[in-house]
Design a protein around this motif. Sequence first.
Motif, PDB file in Angstrom:
ATOM      1  N   SER A  66       0.728  -1.284   0.093  1.00 50.89           N
ATOM      2  CA  SER A  66      -0.115  -0.075   0.053  1.00 50.89           C
ATOM      3  C   SER A  66       0.719   1.330   0.063  1.00 50.89           C
ATOM      4  CB  SER A  66      -0.950   0.079   1.117  1.00 50.89           C
ATOM      5  OG  SER A  66      -0.151  -0.274   2.388  1.00 50.89           O
ATOM      6  N   MET A  67       2.101   1.124   0.146  1.00 51.31           N
ATOM      7  CA  MET A  67       3.057   2.413   0.178  1.00 51.31           C
ATOM      8  C   MET A  67       3.900   2.185  -1.128  1.00 51.31           C
ATOM      9  SD  MET A  67       2.758   4.275   2.845  1.00 51.31           S
ATOM     10  CE  MET A  67       1.086   4.295   2.673  1.00 51.31           C
ATOM     11  N   GLU A 174      -1.383   6.966  -6.294  1.00 56.59           N
ATOM     12  CA  GLU A 174      -2.260   6.377  -7.156  1.00 56.59           C
ATOM     13  C   GLU A 174      -1.939   6.966  -8.417  1.00 56.59           C
ATOM     14  OE1 GLU A 174      -4.616   4.532  -6.310  1.00 56.59           O
ATOM     15  OE2 GLU A 174      -5.128   5.008  -4.232  1.00 56.59           O
ATOM     16  N   ALA A 175      -1.490   8.100  -8.598  1.00 54.22           N
ATOM     17  CA  ALA A 175      -1.514   8.562 -10.054  1.00 54.22           C
ATOM     18  C   ALA A 175      -0.213   7.844 -10.907  1.00 54.22           C
ATOM     19  CB  ALA A 175      -0.827   9.909 -10.093  1.00 54.22           C
ATOM     20  N   ILE A 176       0.657   7.293 -10.285  1.00 55.39           N
ATOM     21  CA  ILE A 176       1.554   6.507 -11.280  1.00 55.39           C
ATOM     22  C   ILE A 176       1.249   5.124 -11.181  1.00 55.39           C
ATOM     23  CG2 ILE A 176       3.583   7.989 -10.436  1.00 55.39           C
ATOM     24  CD1 ILE A 176       4.577   5.803  -8.753  1.00 55.39           C
ATOM     25  N   ARG A 179       0.051   1.884  -6.275  1.00 51.66           N
ATOM     26  CA  ARG A 179      -0.483   1.546  -4.772  1.00 51.66           C
ATOM     27  C   ARG A 179      -1.196   0.075  -4.693  1.00 51.66           C
ATOM     28  NH1 ARG A 179      -4.800   4.455  -0.313  1.00 51.66           N
ATOM     29  NH2 ARG A 179      -3.725   3.367   1.273  1.00 51.66           N
ATOM     30  N   GLY A 180      -0.599  -0.606  -4.212  1.00 52.22           N
ATOM     31  CA  GLY A 180      -0.865  -1.987  -3.942  1.00 52.22           C
ATOM     32  C   GLY A 180      -1.893  -2.623  -2.964  1.00 52.22           C
ATOM     33  N   GLY A 181      -2.444  -3.915  -2.898  1.00 57.29           N
ATOM     34  CA  GLY A 181      -3.447  -4.114  -2.097  1.00 57.29           C
ATOM     35  C   GLY A 181      -2.959  -4.376  -0.681  1.00 57.29           C
ATOM     36  N   GLN A 186       2.948  -5.936   6.579  1.00 57.25           N
ATOM     37  CA  GLN A 186       2.327  -7.269   6.843  1.00 57.25           C
ATOM     38  C   GLN A 186       3.127  -8.359   5.930  1.00 57.25           C
ATOM     39  OE1 GLN A 186      -1.861  -7.307   6.535  1.00 57.25           O
ATOM     40  NE2 GLN A 186      -2.230  -6.233   8.576  1.00 57.25           N
ATOM     41  N   HIS A 187       4.105  -7.692   5.422  1.00 63.82           N
ATOM     42  CA  HIS A 187       4.857  -8.747   4.335  1.00 63.82           C
ATOM     43  C   HIS A 187       6.022  -9.297   5.268  1.00 63.82           C
ATOM     44  CE1 HIS A 187       6.138  -9.839   0.257  1.00 63.82           C
ATOM     45  NE2 HIS A 187       7.143 -10.050   0.608  1.00 63.82           N
TER      46      HIS A 187
END
Length: 416
Positions: A66-67, A174-176, A179-181, A186-187
Amino acid sequence: MGLKTSGSNLRVDGEALWTDLMETARFGGTPKGGVKRLTLTAEDRQVRDWFVKTCEELGCTVSCDSMGNLFARRPGLDDSLPPITMGSHLDTQPTGGKFDGILGVLGGLAVLRALREAGHVTRHPIELINWTNEEGSRFTPPMMCSGVFAGIFTEQEVLDKRDRAGLRFGDELEAIGYRGGEICGQHPITAYFELHIEQGPILEAEELTIGAVAGVQGMRWYEVTVRGRDAHAGSTPMPLRHDALLASAHMIAALAEVARAHAPAVGTVGLIENHPNSNNVVPGETFFTVDIRHPEDHVVAAMEAAFQERFRAIAEAGGVDVEIVRIWDAPAVHFDPACVAMVADAAREAGFAPRSIVSGPGHDAAYVARVAPTAMIFVPCKDGLSHNEEESITQADAQAGANVLLGAILRADAAF
């Protein structure tokens, strides 16, 4: 193929690594031969696209959290194990070079390529990571997204950061399209290794090739606003002025004196804005940044107290107000002794005498070290120069660093 951790004939392809370094330098390349690839820009998107495509061609699966942190995964014999990881960053300074950060990413790519070419399957999965916004040159502070990963910052506070033009980090991510889910942090990882240019003169001065990095010095960043009063430059007598820029100049000089008094500390003002910035107006307000660093946290704290006292005295004498806001505090980091030993052993096996060294700059590894065993590998850069378009390393040193990274990864795979 069985595991090999000693006397291994696995070696990276130095020519392919150098080709990758020159190829990726096109994304944001500058006329002077450097790279301007600020985070979350079109150039950042381009190099990310190249990274994903290249990793997938090597048989890896690539995920994004998400980052915007990217994880390229090569399966292991026991794919249920948390991966052994390596990586660095793809973003640069506004006048950056071809090697800062990206050597660690492309050195990791060279490791993946070497494993694939040899048909060598490790016990753990191996992952290559690109961390978002290590530099902090567009969005401050630096190392924000490895910081979220390690629990230093919250996701929301980083998403809401704005650059000097007022653009929001979350919107630009978001524009590039990166942004993942997966929620950042948590990885799971077993261990982390980061290859990097030294960004200092020690290895070159001592004619050494490999630094086994023991840790990272403590550092703090501040934003300083000095408020005086705009006035006509021709009609305002010197004793009646409230000159924000003149006071700031004295403060900048005082910071340098504080740093020298706490040697081997360093203190830097790297950004300054002057308002109204007119040639015939006494400046009414300035804004500048302060960066202080030392290997011991108690010295960093003493430096903070000293320069703040000096700044306030200067402001009072100059008839101005000063506001000092600490925006980043990164305590000194000591890397995992076992991982540092793996780097040193891999260097010796590759024919190099490892030099124990402490990093002056910050790195994503400093935050990852809070959640997983971590170490770094340094190789020399010409004249110790970095954050500069003339930044330069040799192909031989790049290959040497990547081979040591490979050796450390294999040792970690066997040890954990």
